[in-house]
Design a protein around this motif. Structure first.
Motif, PDB file in Angstrom:
ATOM      1  N   GLU A 236      63.730  27.804   1.984  1.00 44.11           N
ATOM      2  CA  GLU A 236      62.672  26.826   2.153  1.00 44.11           C
ATOM      3  C   GLU A 236      61.340  27.559   2.284  1.00 44.11           C
ATOM      4  OE1 GLU A 236      63.601  24.650   5.642  1.00 44.11           O
ATOM      5  OE2 GLU A 236      63.078  26.256   7.034  1.00 44.11           O
ATOM      6  N   THR A 237      60.292  26.923   1.853  1.00 43.13           N
ATOM      7  CA  THR A 237      58.965  27.529   1.914  1.00 43.13           C
ATOM      8  C   THR A 237      58.248  27.078   3.179  1.00 43.13           C
ATOM      9  OG1 THR A 237      58.788  27.597  -0.490  1.00 43.13           O
ATOM     10  CG2 THR A 237      56.744  27.783   0.757  1.00 43.13           C
ATOM     11  N   ARG A 238      57.720  28.026   3.902  1.00 39.56           N
ATOM     12  CA  ARG A 238      56.970  27.727   5.121  1.00 39.56           C
ATOM     13  C   ARG A 238      55.542  28.245   4.979  1.00 39.56           C
ATOM     14  NH1 ARG A 238      61.211  29.546   9.906  1.00 39.56           N
ATOM     15  NH2 ARG A 238      63.061  28.452   9.099  1.00 39.56           N
ATOM     16  N   ILE A 239      54.606  27.518   5.544  1.00 36.83           N
ATOM     17  CA  ILE A 239      53.197  27.877   5.483  1.00 36.83           C
ATOM     18  C   ILE A 239      52.672  28.138   6.887  1.00 36.83           C
ATOM     19  CG2 ILE A 239      50.896  27.202   4.712  1.00 36.83           C
ATOM     20  CD1 ILE A 239      52.866  27.469   2.442  1.00 36.83           C
ATOM     21  N   GLY A 240      51.978  29.246   7.055  1.00 38.21           N
ATOM     22  CA  GLY A 240      51.356  29.552   8.337  1.00 38.21           C
ATOM     23  C   GLY A 240      49.874  29.772   8.156  1.00 38.21           C
ATOM     24  N   VAL A 320      59.742  39.097   8.974  1.00 38.21           N
ATOM     25  CA  VAL A 320      60.135  38.237   7.850  1.00 38.21           C
ATOM     26  C   VAL A 320      61.354  38.825   7.147  1.00 38.21           C
ATOM     27  CG1 VAL A 320      59.431  37.320   5.607  1.00 38.21           C
ATOM     28  CG2 VAL A 320      57.799  37.358   7.493  1.00 38.21           C
ATOM     29  N   ALA A 321      61.309  40.131   6.858  1.00 40.30           N
ATOM     30  CA  ALA A 321      62.407  40.781   6.139  1.00 40.30           C
ATOM     31  C   ALA A 321      63.706  40.722   6.936  1.00 40.30           C
ATOM     32  CB  ALA A 321      62.036  42.231   5.837  1.00 40.30           C
ATOM     33  N   ARG A 322      63.632  40.956   8.252  1.00 44.31           N
ATOM     34  CA  ARG A 322      64.840  40.942   9.085  1.00 44.31           C
ATOM     35  C   ARG A 322      65.500  39.567   9.090  1.00 44.31           C
ATOM     36  NH1 ARG A 322      62.207  43.653  14.381  1.00 44.31           N
ATOM     37  NH2 ARG A 322      61.441  45.581  13.394  1.00 44.31           N
ATOM     38  N   ALA A 323      64.687  38.539   8.933  1.00 39.99           N
ATOM     39  CA  ALA A 323      65.222  37.173   8.929  1.00 39.99           C
ATOM     40  C   ALA A 323      65.712  36.758   7.545  1.00 39.99           C
ATOM     41  CB  ALA A 323      64.150  36.201   9.421  1.00 39.99           C
ATOM     42  N   GLY A 324      65.677  37.690   6.576  1.00 38.10           N
ATOM     43  CA  GLY A 324      66.145  37.380   5.234  1.00 38.10           C
ATOM     44  C   GLY A 324      65.138  36.626   4.395  1.00 38.10           C
ATOM     45  N   GLY A 325      63.871  36.673   4.794  1.00 36.79           N
ATOM     46  CA  GLY A 325      62.843  35.964   4.051  1.00 36.79           C
ATOM     47  C   GLY A 325      62.002  36.881   3.198  1.00 36.79           C
ATOM     48  N   ARG A 326      61.031  36.321   2.534  1.00 34.87           N
ATOM     49  CA  ARG A 326      60.092  37.117   1.745  1.00 34.87           C
ATOM     50  C   ARG A 326      58.726  36.439   1.749  1.00 34.87           C
ATOM     51  NH1 ARG A 326      58.944  36.212  -3.855  1.00 34.87           N
ATOM     52  NH2 ARG A 326      59.657  34.166  -4.564  1.00 34.87           N
ATOM     53  N   ILE A 327      57.696  37.257   1.719  1.00 30.29           N
ATOM     54  CA  ILE A 327      56.328  36.755   1.692  1.00 30.29           C
ATOM     55  C   ILE A 327      55.961  36.427   0.248  1.00 30.29           C
ATOM     56  CG2 ILE A 327      53.908  37.323   2.143  1.00 30.29           C
ATOM     57  CD1 ILE A 327      54.951  39.182   4.379  1.00 30.29           C
ATOM     58  N   VAL A 328      55.608  35.175   0.007  1.00 31.88           N
ATOM     59  CA  VAL A 328      55.268  34.740  -1.349  1.00 31.88           C
ATOM     60  C   VAL A 328      53.822  35.080  -1.674  1.00 31.88           C
ATOM     61  CG1 VAL A 328      55.117  32.774  -2.919  1.00 31.88           C
ATOM     62  CG2 VAL A 328      56.999  32.910  -1.262  1.00 31.88           C
ATOM     63  N   ASN A 329      52.904  34.717  -0.795  1.00 30.37           N
ATOM     64  CA  ASN A 329      51.506  35.077  -1.027  1.00 30.37           C
ATOM     65  C   ASN A 329      50.704  34.996   0.264  1.00 30.37           C
ATOM     66  OD1 ASN A 329      51.334  32.038  -1.177  1.00 30.37           O
ATOM     67  ND2 ASN A 329      49.168  32.538  -1.519  1.00 30.37           N
ATOM     68  N   VAL A 390      55.666  31.756   3.022  1.00 34.09           N
ATOM     69  CA  VAL A 390      56.852  32.576   3.252  1.00 34.09           C
ATOM     70  C   VAL A 390      58.101  31.790   2.881  1.00 34.09           C
ATOM     71  CG1 VAL A 390      58.195  33.833   4.984  1.00 34.09           C
ATOM     72  CG2 VAL A 390      55.699  33.825   5.124  1.00 34.09           C
ATOM     73  N   GLU A 391      59.014  32.410   2.120  1.00 31.05           N
ATOM     74  CA  GLU A 391      60.312  31.806   1.848  1.00 31.05           C
ATOM     75  C   GLU A 391      61.310  32.317   2.871  1.00 31.05           C
ATOM     76  OE1 GLU A 391      61.721  32.401  -2.089  1.00 31.05           O
ATOM     77  OE2 GLU A 391      60.621  30.698  -2.902  1.00 31.05           O
ATOM     78  N   MET A 392      62.012  31.365   3.516  1.00 33.24           N
ATOM     79  CA  MET A 392      62.988  31.715   4.547  1.00 33.24           C
ATOM     80  C   MET A 392      64.275  30.960   4.307  1.00 33.24           C
ATOM     81  SD  MET A 392      61.563  33.802   6.838  1.00 33.24           S
ATOM     82  CE  MET A 392      62.292  33.500   8.453  1.00 33.24           C
ATOM     83  N   PRO A 393      65.426  31.551   4.720  1.00 32.21           N
ATOM     84  CA  PRO A 393      66.680  30.802   4.636  1.00 32.21           C
ATOM     85  C   PRO A 393      66.563  29.506   5.435  1.00 32.21           C
ATOM     86  CG  PRO A 393      67.118  33.098   5.090  1.00 32.21           C
ATOM     87  CD  PRO A 393      65.634  32.923   5.225  1.00 32.21           C
ATOM     88  N   ARG A 394      67.051  28.421   4.847  1.00 28.60           N
ATOM     89  CA  ARG A 394      66.943  27.138   5.508  1.00 28.60           C
ATOM     90  C   ARG A 394      67.821  27.105   6.755  1.00 28.60           C
ATOM     91  NH1 ARG A 394      65.086  22.431   3.486  1.00 28.60           N
ATOM     92  NH2 ARG A 394      65.160  23.279   1.376  1.00 28.60           N
ATOM     93  N   GLY A 395      67.217  26.775   7.887  1.00 25.88           N
ATOM     94  CA  GLY A 395      67.976  26.685   9.120  1.00 25.88           C
ATOM     95  C   GLY A 395      68.570  25.291   9.309  1.00 25.88           C
TER      96      GLY A 395
END
Length: 396
Positions: A236-240, A320-329, A390-395
């Motif tokens: 899922e994509t998250r915005i901060g 982010v990386a430890r949580a299995g996510g990636r920074i999109v932009n 940021v893309e993160m695994p959906r919780g």
């Protein structure tokens, strides 16, 4: 076979130029794959196998600083050795380095294959009970055409007799060392170690390969590799968003976006007061629900006095990386009357991209003034606003 000494050579001396993506010139074995360098993943795959006694990487001398930055630690990991002008020459350097240890078996692995499983490694080792060499292979499913000139078909191969070779390729150490020594005096264009073994008359067995044991060669291979690592996890994509402001005080330069910009004042803060990196760090932390900079790096802690704000940003990227996510932009806007920001924006983008281990094309830094209004217009301080996707695994 458990009593056997088993060494591993990881061949990492290539430049990996074909894998360039978005202007990325980092050799593919040192590129980040979901926050972890490819070479780190490859070495870790073999250190995870209990039968492996030693692992040695053969690297390009020009990449020594990048190798040391991996900070790999394991008693079985030997110091790296410099490779040669070809893969064949590099493997020979690795064999020479292992010779004083006299291992019984040796596995030779391409650094750009980070997905060797414990099961695959074990199958190669087991096959060496009966054969001089062993390698994983996959059947060819496409029809293979032969051409004499590269333009016109001259024949069709019998794909039932063809297989695609993978690594690790395993051998009895003394035999493959001897074969490599002799081969170097005859030919320097062997494509893999199994071919050298065949040339030397050794019996080479095939074991079932793994479709996910891909070699990272082209940019699209990294996309596939990310899919392999993420498996079936739904993303899922998250915005901060982040906002920060710092006032000026007497000085001779300001730090913005990790770049030092000469100015008649500096920004006031506990760290280097890099308002742009502070805002971006908060944006990334916000996207993953990890609070803000103050939670992770309290201003009351004297160890962060004058610290480079890139430390804070790198920490956010690692979370982010430890949580299995990636920074999109990442998108940063700096509001200031002075100094002039735009000439330094490309350098800021490069610094941010390097700190986060992402392509510079995923980073934007923009600048504007406040049209002489308010405390910014009076040149009393600078404001920065940032957003991060940021893309993160959906919780749950």
């Amino acid at each position: 076979m458990q009593s056997k000494s088993i060494a591993v050579i990881v061949v990492a001396a290539g430049k990996g130029e074909r894998a360039g993506l978005d202007g990325n010139v980092i050799p593919k074995q040192y590129r980040s794959l979901l926050g972890v360098p490819v070479l780190s993943r490859t070495i870790a795959a073999f250190l995870a196998h209990e039968q492996v006694s030693q692992v040695i990487a053969v690297i390009n001398d020009e990449h020594r600083q990048q190798y040391d930055a991996l900070e790999l630690e394991d008693v079985r990991l030997l110091p790296p050795v410099a490779g040669g002008a070809s893969r064949q020459a590099s493997v020979l350097e690795g064999l020479k380095a292992l010779a004083p240890l006299r291992p019984d078996l040796v596995l030779i692995q391409d650094a750009a294959r980070p997905f060797a499983t414990v099961e695959l490694i074990g199958n190669v080792i087991a096959a060496l009970q009966q054969a001089d060499g062993a390698l994983p292979t996959l059947p060819i499913t496409d029809t293979i055409k032969r051409s004499r000139d590269g333009h016109e078909v001259s024949g069709t191969e019998d794909r039932r007799q063809l297989s695609a070779a993978q690594t690790p390729q395993g051998f009895r150490f003394g035999q493959i060392f001897s074969a490599h020594m002799r081969a170097g005096n005859v030919r320097r264009d062997f494509t893999d170690d199994a071919e050298i073994a065949e040339w030397a008359g050794l019996r080479v067995a095939m074991v079932k390969g793994d479709p996910n044991n891909i070699k990272l060669t082209h940019p699209q291979d990294f996309v596939r590799a990310e899919h392999i690592l993420l498996g079936d996890a739904r993303m899922e994509t998250r915005i901060g968003t982040g906002y920060d402001v710092h006032s000026f005080e007497p000085g001779d330069a300001v730090w913005l976006g990790g770049v030092r910009i000469p100015h008649h004042s500096k920004l006031n803060g506990h760290s280097d007061a890099d308002v742009a990196l502070h805002a971006l760090t908060d944006a990334i932390l916000g996207a993953i629900g990890e609070g803000d900079i103050g939670v992770h790096f309290p201003p009351s802690d004297p160890q962060w006095k004058g610290a480079a704000s890139s430390i804070f940003l790198k920490h956010a990227g690692e979370l982010v990386a430890r949580a299995g996510g990636r920074i999109v932009n990442c998108d940063v806007t700096i509001v200031a009357e002075a100094p002039k920001i735009s000439p330094y924006a490309p350098a800021m983008c490069a610094e941010i991209a390097e700190t986060l281990g992402i392509s510079v094309r995923r980073v934007a830094v923009k600048a504007t003034t406040n049209e002489k209004l308010g405390f910014i217009g009076r040149e009393e301080g600078i404001v920065a606003m940032a957003s991060a996707s940021v893309e993160m695994p959906r919780g749950e």
